[in-house]
Design a protein around this motif. Structure first.
Motif, PDB file in Angstrom:
ATOM      1  N   UNK A 182       0.851  -1.194   0.000  1.00 51.87           N
ATOM      2  CA  UNK A 182       0.000   0.000   0.000  1.00 51.87           C
ATOM      3  C   UNK A 182       0.882   1.237   0.000  1.00 51.87           C
ATOM      4  N   UNK A 183       0.339   2.342  -0.454  1.00 48.12           N
ATOM      5  CA  UNK A 183       1.090   3.590  -0.435  1.00 48.12           C
ATOM      6  C   UNK A 183       1.435   3.983   1.003  1.00 48.12           C
ATOM      7  N   UNK A 184       0.551   3.652   1.940  1.00 48.06           N
ATOM      8  CA  UNK A 184       0.819   3.958   3.346  1.00 48.06           C
ATOM      9  C   UNK A 184       2.033   3.192   3.849  1.00 48.06           C
ATOM     10  N   UNK A 185       2.095   1.897   3.503  1.00 45.96           N
ATOM     11  CA  UNK A 185       3.230   1.098   3.959  1.00 45.96           C
ATOM     12  C   UNK A 185       4.526   1.575   3.322  1.00 45.96           C
ATOM     13  N   UNK A 186       4.458   1.927   2.054  1.00 41.68           N
ATOM     14  CA  UNK A 186       5.641   2.436   1.363  1.00 41.68           C
ATOM     15  C   UNK A 186       6.120   3.723   2.024  1.00 41.68           C
ATOM     16  N   UNK A 187       5.183   4.607   2.355  1.00 39.33           N
ATOM     17  CA  UNK A 187       5.547   5.865   3.001  1.00 39.33           C
ATOM     18  C   UNK A 187       6.213   5.615   4.350  1.00 39.33           C
ATOM     19  N   UNK A 188       5.661   4.692   5.132  1.00 37.51           N
ATOM     20  CA  UNK A 188       6.274   4.381   6.431  1.00 37.51           C
ATOM     21  C   UNK A 188       7.683   3.845   6.250  1.00 37.51           C
ATOM     22  N   UNK A 189       7.855   2.948   5.289  1.00 39.94           N
ATOM     23  CA  UNK A 189       9.174   2.356   5.056  1.00 39.94           C
ATOM     24  C   UNK A 189      10.184   3.410   4.622  1.00 39.94           C
ATOM     25  N   UNK A 190       9.710   4.400   3.849  1.00 39.01           N
ATOM     26  CA  UNK A 190      10.600   5.451   3.359  1.00 39.01           C
ATOM     27  C   UNK A 190      10.831   6.542   4.399  1.00 39.01           C
ATOM     28  N   UNK A 191      10.044   6.545   5.465  1.00 40.09           N
ATOM     29  CA  UNK A 191      10.185   7.571   6.485  1.00 40.09           C
ATOM     30  C   UNK A 191       9.624   8.913   6.071  1.00 40.09           C
ATOM     31  N   UNK A 192       8.575   8.879   5.223  1.00 38.05           N
ATOM     32  CA  UNK A 192       7.943  10.124   4.787  1.00 38.05           C
ATOM     33  C   UNK A 192       6.438  10.011   5.028  1.00 38.05           C
ATOM     34  N   UNK A 193       5.751  11.116   4.892  1.00 32.07           N
ATOM     35  CA  UNK A 193       4.306  11.106   5.027  1.00 32.07           C
ATOM     36  C   UNK A 193       3.637  10.584   3.767  1.00 32.07           C
ATOM     37  N   UNK A 194       2.419  10.064   3.910  1.00 36.29           N
ATOM     38  CA  UNK A 194       1.687   9.548   2.760  1.00 36.29           C
ATOM     39  C   UNK A 194       1.470  10.641   1.713  1.00 36.29           C
ATOM     40  N   UNK A 195       1.239  11.874   2.179  1.00 39.70           N
ATOM     41  CA  UNK A 195       1.026  12.978   1.244  1.00 39.70           C
ATOM     42  C   UNK A 195       2.256  13.223   0.378  1.00 39.70           C
ATOM     43  N   UNK A 196       3.436  12.975   0.932  1.00 42.87           N
ATOM     44  CA  UNK A 196       4.668  13.151   0.170  1.00 42.87           C
ATOM     45  C   UNK A 196       4.705  12.199  -1.017  1.00 42.87           C
TER      46      UNK A 196
END
Length: 223
Positions: free
Chosen positions: A58-72
């Motif tokens: 999910x985009x949410x999981x990807x954002x968490x893994x990257x250390x950025x916000x989902x909006x980013x």
């Protein structure tokens, strides 16, 4: 083959940061952060390497893994498929520089690039996974061909047209058809017949075999 070895030809961190987000229109506001672009793409690659199925990401999981916000993430890509297209682009290396002196030498360089690309795909589970996902979405595969694959084809056509202009290649056939004669055997073995070997020297063999048939024919002596 380790990921580091497998990506030595097909990827570099700078290449990953340079092309993300092409599927989205340019946005106003602060300039995009190349570091964030790279971190997001690296996060996707890391998750896939660790066994995550692309369909489950999910985009949410990807954002968490990257250390950025989902909006980013969403500011850069409209959705996961657009992101995956840039992940695949990140695993591509640019075609090699050509010396422009010999049609034969330039064609060998371009076919050797395709041979190594085929080997990279065979030896990299990561690359096979990403390619399979993009191939499964016709609109992504079409866009990949429109950008990456078309650039490779244009490089071959440029060499052949130069050869036609300087007398190294016969001019009574369509350049695109001639390009298929050179590139087709390598692609067939690398993609359609993956059980066949891609040995060193294959690029030279293909180029020399085809050149025998496309060199200008000797003109009969004037009577």
């Amino acid at each position: 083959m380790s990921r580091a070895a497998g990506e030595s030809e097909a990827a570099a961190a700078g290449a990953r940061a340079g092309r993300p987000g092409q599927a989205d229109p340019a946005r106003r506001g602060r300039p995009r952060s190349a570091a964030a672009d790279s971190a997001i793409i690296e996060a996707v690659l890391r998750l896939i390497e660790e066994g995550a199925a692309i369909g489950e990401l999910s985009m949410e999981r990807i954002a968490r893994e990257a250390g950025v916000g989902k909006a980013t993430v969403y500011r850069r890509w409209s959705g996961k498929n657009a992101l995956m297209l840039d992940v695949m682009r990140s695993l591509d290396a640019p075609p090699p520089p050509l010396n422009g002196e010999s049609v034969r030498d330039d064609l060998i360089l371009l076919l050797e690039f395709l041979r190594r690309r085929g080997l990279a795909k065979r030896n990299s589970a990561l690359l096979r996974t990403v390619v399979s996902h993009v191939q499964g979405h016709p609109e992504l595969w079409a866009e990949y061909h429109e950008t990456v694959v078309r650039a490779r084809n244009e490089a071959v056509l440029k060499v052949l047209r130069r050869g036609m202009a300087n007398g190294e290649i016969r001019t009574d056939h369509d350049a695109e058809a001639l390009a298929d004669l050179f590139v087709g055997p390598m692609l067939a073995r690398a993609i359609l017949h993956e059980w066949k070997e891609l040995p060193e020297g294959l690029a030279e063999d293909i180029v020399d075999m085809v050149l025998e048939g496309v060199r200008p024919r000797p003109q009969p002596a004037a009577g």
